[in-house]
Structure formats: structure tokens, C-alpha cells
Design an enzyme around this catalytic site. Structure first.
Site, PDB file in Angstrom:
ATOM      1  N   HIS A 156       0.838  -1.212   0.000  1.00 26.77           N
ATOM      2  CA  HIS A 156       0.000   0.000   0.000  1.00 26.77           C
ATOM      3  C   HIS A 156       0.877   1.268   0.000  1.00 26.77           C
ATOM      4  O   HIS A 156       1.923   1.316   0.668  1.00 26.77           O
ATOM      5  CB  HIS A 156      -0.895   0.021   1.240  1.00 26.77           C
ATOM      6  N   CYS A 170       0.219   1.774  -5.749  1.00 23.20           N
ATOM      7  CA  CYS A 170      -0.794   2.580  -6.436  1.00 23.20           C
ATOM      8  C   CYS A 170      -0.324   4.031  -6.583  1.00 23.20           C
ATOM      9  O   CYS A 170       0.446   4.543  -5.771  1.00 23.20           O
ATOM     10  CB  CYS A 170      -2.120   2.552  -5.674  1.00 23.20           C
TER      11      CYS A 170
END
Length: 433
Positions: free
Chosen positions: A332, A401
Site C-alpha cells: 500500500h 498505487c
């Protein structure tokens, strides 16, 4: 009794011409404004008396003093000092008659005694006129004070009351005011009891007090918006703050247990179950130390603050101890521990270290791909062409991301292995410095 002075003995007036060397009153005034009997002041604008004679002129009748028990005659005119009935000048010896004793009483005017108004043009008329003007002024002042008081009442302030402190207190009691601030007396209409209403009027009043449909709808919509806002605030707080707290706790606990297992020899290198931790990732420049687990499950791996290894069949990548291949990892960038949040700050040559049970694998950052779609799986190939590599080797790929707080694209960072160090030789220099 003191004897008379010589000039008085002869009957001459003070300052007479017979007195040598005396000029005061020696001769009559003969200027252009001299008084003449029966005439007004000529030349210099004198002030005539009642009878029209000049100042100091005397009437034909000598002054008479009132006898005992009687008043002066209202029509008598006092003569000027040293004056005569013929208009002689002050100090004329020929015109000063000797004192003849108290004059006889003069009769009182019946009209004046009866309170009749004196004739027009007299002194009494002027006095009465002045008094009338004074009465009118007082009346006007009273009207002005009343107007000021009424204006003060309308403005909510007490009007200034003439007089002392006691007068102002009395005025304050009359107007129902206390203290310095404006106070209004209670109106009778406000204190009076309301008139009883009929049953129909009471129903209409109750119906008018009930909110309409539009008001109810607006209230419901407002409450929904408020509830939604509170829920969104709680969700954002959870994602940005509480999820990181929980992920750091879980990742720290997993790393501690993994090191304990390595120290006790309970775990041996080999195949690992999904979600099972098997290594530690060190990024010294970013001060990151995070466990590496098998698989990229969001629930079992990534949301717990760990980094996942692409080990599934469709995206199976090599392990660090393989002789060739690409060791692919995912993590993440935001929330849930956000271990890869700042990997965009890595520069070529920065160290990336993978620690296993028996070895240290040291990689040097080689290249990066800022933006690529999630469908571009070629970045995990054994020879990643997008990273500038053309020959087989031992590579590492970090994926996350981008942009931050979204998952629309992917950010890729590649590294190439430069050292494989057994744990028995101690930590590599990248972890010591």
C-alpha cells in the site's frame, strides 16, 4: 449742630461764581445739547421723561415729601440735584430755593388705587409687557421640556429632568424607570389577560403551529446530510489514522514472531502458505522495515501492513535465492501502514535489502516507471524490459498505487541484486550505515 460753611450762609450753591477759583458748576452748560425747559434733549439724543422735559428738568410743582402715615404721590417727579423749574443748570445759585420743610400730602389717584390700568405709554405698560413676555417664555420652556421628555420616551431613554437629584428621582418614579439604562413601562395590553377563543379558533391556531410537508422534508434531508457527514468524517479518520495504527501493530507483531522463529530454528526455507511471512524488507533511505508475506491478498496481507509477494500461478515471480528471475512485491502507498508511500523518492543506487532466515540480499535501485496501468503485467517479467534490462539477472520489482489515495495507476521501482550475504557474516554495510 455744625455751623454752615460761608458759602452756605450766603445762600449760594456749591461751586458758585462768587467762590473764587471754583469752576465746577460755575456756569450753566451751554453746548449744542443743552437742556431746555419743556423740550427734549437737542443734538445728542437724550432720554425724555414723562412730561417731555429733559434729563434733570423739573416740573412746575416742587417735590413734596409724604407726611407721616401717607404715601408719596404717584404723579410726583423728583427734581434733579440742584435743578430748577426753569431749566437752570446744575449749581445755579439763583435757582436753588431754600428748604421749606416737609411738603403737604398729595391726594392718591383714585384710578390707581382701584387697580385700573395706567394710560398707554407709561412705565407700568412697559413693565406689564415685559412680564407678559416672561410668562410667554416660561410657557414655551415648559412646552420644550415636555417635548424633550416625550422624545426621550419614544427613543427608550429618559429625558433630562430640570432640577436636582430629588426632582430626577421623582420623575423616574413617575415614568417607571430605574437605574441608568432604558426601561419601558409595561403596557396594559401586554399585561391584560387574553380574550377567550372559540374552539374553532383554537383548532386553527393549533393547525397553524404544525409544520408543513416542506418543512418536514427539509428537516429529514438536513438530518440525513448531517448523519452522512459524520459517517464520512469517521471513515476518513479510520482510513488515515486508525488503519495505520492497527497495521503498524500487526506488522510489528508479525516481524517479531518471525525473528523469534528464526532464532529458535522452527522455520526452514521452502514453500510458504498464503499470508505466511518469510522475510523482512529494509529500505534504509525511507526508514522502512516491513514483513514480506506470501500472496498479495488485500485482507490477509496488504491491509495488515505487510508487503505481499507475487506467488500466484498467473503472476508467479521468483524468490530472492533463485539464481535468475524477478522478485516481485506489492504494498500500500496510503493507509494500512502505507509501507510504499515514499518509494517515488528513491534514487538510482539506493539500497533495498531483503533479509531471510539465513541470508541478506542487497539490491541497488536501478530505474522507475512513474505511471502505468494495472493491466501492464510485463513489469513482473523475469527480464523487465520497461526497466531497461535486456539480459537475465536477479532483479526486484516494487509496485504500488498512484496517484496517492487512488488506485487508478501503478508506480514501479526496479532494482538489481549486487550482494548476497550469509547471516553468519553479519549485517551488510547498507544496514549498518
Amino acid at each position: 449742630m455744625t455751623a454752615l460753611r460761608p458759602e452756605r450762609d450766603t445762600g449760594a450753591a456749591y461751586g458758585d461764581a462768587a467762590d473764587p477759583g471754583s469752576s465746577y458748576g460755575r456756569q450753566p452748560y451751554e453746548g449744542s445739547g443743552a437742556w431746555q425747559e419743556g423740550q427734549e434733549w437737542s443734538g445728542h439724543g437724550g432720554y425724555p421723561g414723562e412730561s417731555g422735559a429733559g434729563y434733570g428738568e423739573q416740573s412746575s410743582a416742587p417735590p413734596q415729601l409724604a407726611q407721616q402715615g401717607q404715601g408719596l404721590d404717584a404723579t410726583a417727579v423728583l427734581p434733579s440735584y440742584g435743578g430748577t423749574t426753569s431749566g437752570a443748570s446744575y449749581g445755579d445759585p439763583a435757582a436753588a430755593p431754600p428748604y421749606a420743610g416737609p411738603p403737604p400730602a398729595s391726594p392718591v389717584d383714585p384710578a390707581r388705587a382701584a387697580g385700573a390700568r395706567p394710560p398707554a405709554g407709561s412705565v407700568d405698560d412697559a413693565t406689564v409687557a415685559l412680564r407678559a413676555l416672561d410668562d410667554k417664555t416660561v410657557a414655551l420652556r415648559a412646552v420644550d421640556v415636555e417635548e424633550v421628555r416625550r422624545a426621550g420616551d419614544r427613543a427608550g431613554e429618559s429625558a433630562p429632568v430640570p432640577g436636582g437629584r430629588a426632582a430626577r428621582r421623582k420623575a423616574a418614579k413617575r415614568t417607571g424607570r430605574r437605574g441608568n439604562g432604558p426601561q419601558t413601562a409595561e403596557k396594559p395590553s401586554e399585561t391584560a389577560a387574553e380574550a377567550p377563543r372559540s374552539r374553532m379558533e383554537a383548532r386553527r391556531a393549533a393547525r397553524a403551529q404544525k409544520p408543513g410537508a416542506a418543512v418536514l422534508v427539509s428537516r429529514v434531508v438536513g438530518e440525513l446530510f448531517m448523519t452522512t457527514g459524520v459517517l464520512m468524517l469517521l471513515f476518513v479518520s479510520y482510513q488515515l489514522w486508525w488503519s495505520n495504527v492497527r497495521a503498524h501493530q500487526e506488522a510489528g507483531s508479525a516481524a517479531k514472531h518471525l525473528q523469534q522463529d528464526w532464532a529458535s530454528g522452527k522455520r526452514a526455507p521452502g514453500e510458504f502458505a498464503p499470508g505466511q511471512g518469510f522475510a523482512l524488507l529494509h529500505i534504509p533511505k525511507l526508514d522502512v522495515v516491513v514483513p514480506i508475506a506470501e500472496g498479495i491478498s488485500k485482507t490477509n496481507v496488504l491491509d495488515k501492513g505487510m508487503v505481499g509477494h507475487y506467488g500466484e500461478d498467473s503472476l508467479k515471480t521468483a524468490m530472492p535465492d533463485d539464481r535468475t528471475g524477478n522478485f516481485g512485491l506489492a504494498g500500500h502507498r496510503n493507509t494500512h501502514g502505507e509501507p510504499f508511500r515514499y518509494i517515488n523518492r528513491l534514487q538510482p543506487g539506493d539500497a533495498i535489502v531483503v533479509e531471510t532466515q539465513d541470508k541478506y540480499f542487497v539490491y541497488k535501485m536501478a530505474s522507475t516507471l512513474p505511471v502505468t496501468p494495472p493491466s501492464n503485467t510485463s513489469v513482473l517479467d523475469p527480464i523487465p524490459r520497461d526497466g531497461g534490462f535486456t539480459q537475465p539477472g536477479r532483479y526486484i520489482t516494487l509496485t504500488t498505487c498512484t496517484p496517492e489515495f487512488t488506485s487508478k495507476y501503478r508506480l514501479i521501482v526496479w532494482g538489481k541484486m549486487v550482494e548476497e550475504r550469509p547471516r553468519s557474516k553479519g549485517k551488510p554495510d547498507a544496514l549498518i550505515s
